[in-house]
Design a protein around this motif. Structure first.
Motif: not given
Length: 344
Positions: A24-32
């Motif tokens: 989930l943390a990997y996805l955070l740079p792409y989620i405002p």
């Protein structure tokens, strides 16, 4: 192969939870942050999640169990994140006359409230900066004071967002200032300022950023106290404000005709949406030439890197240094040497 005993089943279950959290943390740079604010807090824990999953990987390898594949595949998927966490030392470099050296430092108002014992902190900061001989200095949490005088620099641009306490940001340099301005974050005392400097035959925009503070104490224990829900709420609110502030910085860059260098205090990790947006079109000087964890903030045992120097992709990063032994603030200074020639 024998089935797992009860203890190892529990271990694997916990392993699965941490592997999912890391994914989930990997996805955070792409989620405002404004989309899933509470989830964004995970970006601050990325270093811990990486280390824990590495520990699980080692555990299963030692036991000769195929269950190592879970953490192994998750870590492999985020290999670039590991590179953001730790770098092996780059070769030594001697600054050339045509190179530019930038130093960025959150000076915490020069120890205004005596957070650090001693009466000489201000002089120690000044002496450190002058000994490093940078061409450009970007200071965050700057305070205009009579005992702060960088005599080595010919030009200064300061913006005080709090006139009463004379608090703000400053940029010192010996390069001629062609243009300057403040981006402004509304009612916040945080800010971003910039100067366009004539460097050789080029003009470069240097942006000094100080994004919204997370308003947390530099102790892991704060996350374990009964007020952690309020704490997470404050962090969420700060992330939302940071997102709006970054939009203003990027808008400023869109209208800028020059190459740019962004430096300062992001108040966020290198695994965040905020970092990814700021670093677009730029090289992270730490990732190019850094070493070790590049820790810039005193947060117990977690190697927090919340300060950064981002150099235009047209330039070549020659050297990056962080100074974890320079303890005159709750942040550590960082510096970068880059050349104006193309990195190719």
């Amino acid at each position: 192969m024998k089935p797992l005993n009860f203890f190892d089943k529990v271990i694997f279950f916990v392993n699965s939870l941490f592997a999912t959290a890391l994914l989930l943390a990997y996805l955070l740079p792409y989620i405002p942050p404004s989309s899933f604010p509470y989830l964004s807090v995970l970006s601050l824990t990325m270093p811990v999640l990486l280390v824990i999953n590495i520990a699980f990987l080692i555990y299963w390898v030692v036991k000769l169990r195929k269950h190592f594949l879970l953490s192994f595949l998750i870590l492999l998927l985020g290999f670039n994140h590991i590179l953001s966490l730790y770098k092996f030392g780059a070769e030594k470099y001697t600054k050339q006359p045509q190179d530019v050296k930038l130093l960025s430092y959150n000076v915490r108002q020069f120890n205004r409230f005596n957070w650090i014992e001693g009466d000489s902190v201000t002089n120690q900061i000044i002496n450190f900066i002058e000994a490093e001989k940078p061409d450009v200095v970007c200071l965050q949490e700057y305070q205009q004071r009579s005992d702060v005088d960088f005599v080595e620099f010919q030009h200064k641009y300061e913006v005080l967002t709090d006139k009463k306490t004379r608090f703000g940001q400053a940029i010192y340099t010996n390069y001629p200032i062609v243009n300057k301005g403040s981006i402004g974050f509304g009612t916040s005392n945080n800010n971003a300022i910039y100067v366009d400097l004539a460097v050789g035959n080029d003009t470069i925009r240097f942006i000094n950023i100080h994004l919204e503070s997370l308003k947390i104490k530099p102790k892991v224990s704060e996350f374990q106290e009964g007020t952690r829900e309020k704490l997470i709420g404050r962090i969420d609110n700060s992330f939302r404000k940071q997102e709006a502030q970054v939009k203003k910085i990027l808008k400023n860059l869109e209208s800028c005709p020059y190459k740019s260098v962004i430096s300062g205090d992001m108040n966020n990790s290198a695994f965040s949406y905020i970092y990814r947006k700021l670093s677009e079109g730029h090289l992270d000087a730490f990732k190019e030439k850094g070493k070790s964890f590049g820790k810039t903030f005193d947060f117990d045992f977690i190697p927090m890197r919340i300060d950064a120097i981002l150099v235009d992709e047209a330039f070549k990063v020659r050297q990056f240094n962080s100074f974890p032994k320079v303890k005159y603030s709750d942040h550590y200074p960082i510096s970068c040497i880059f050349s104006l020639e193309s990195k190719d």
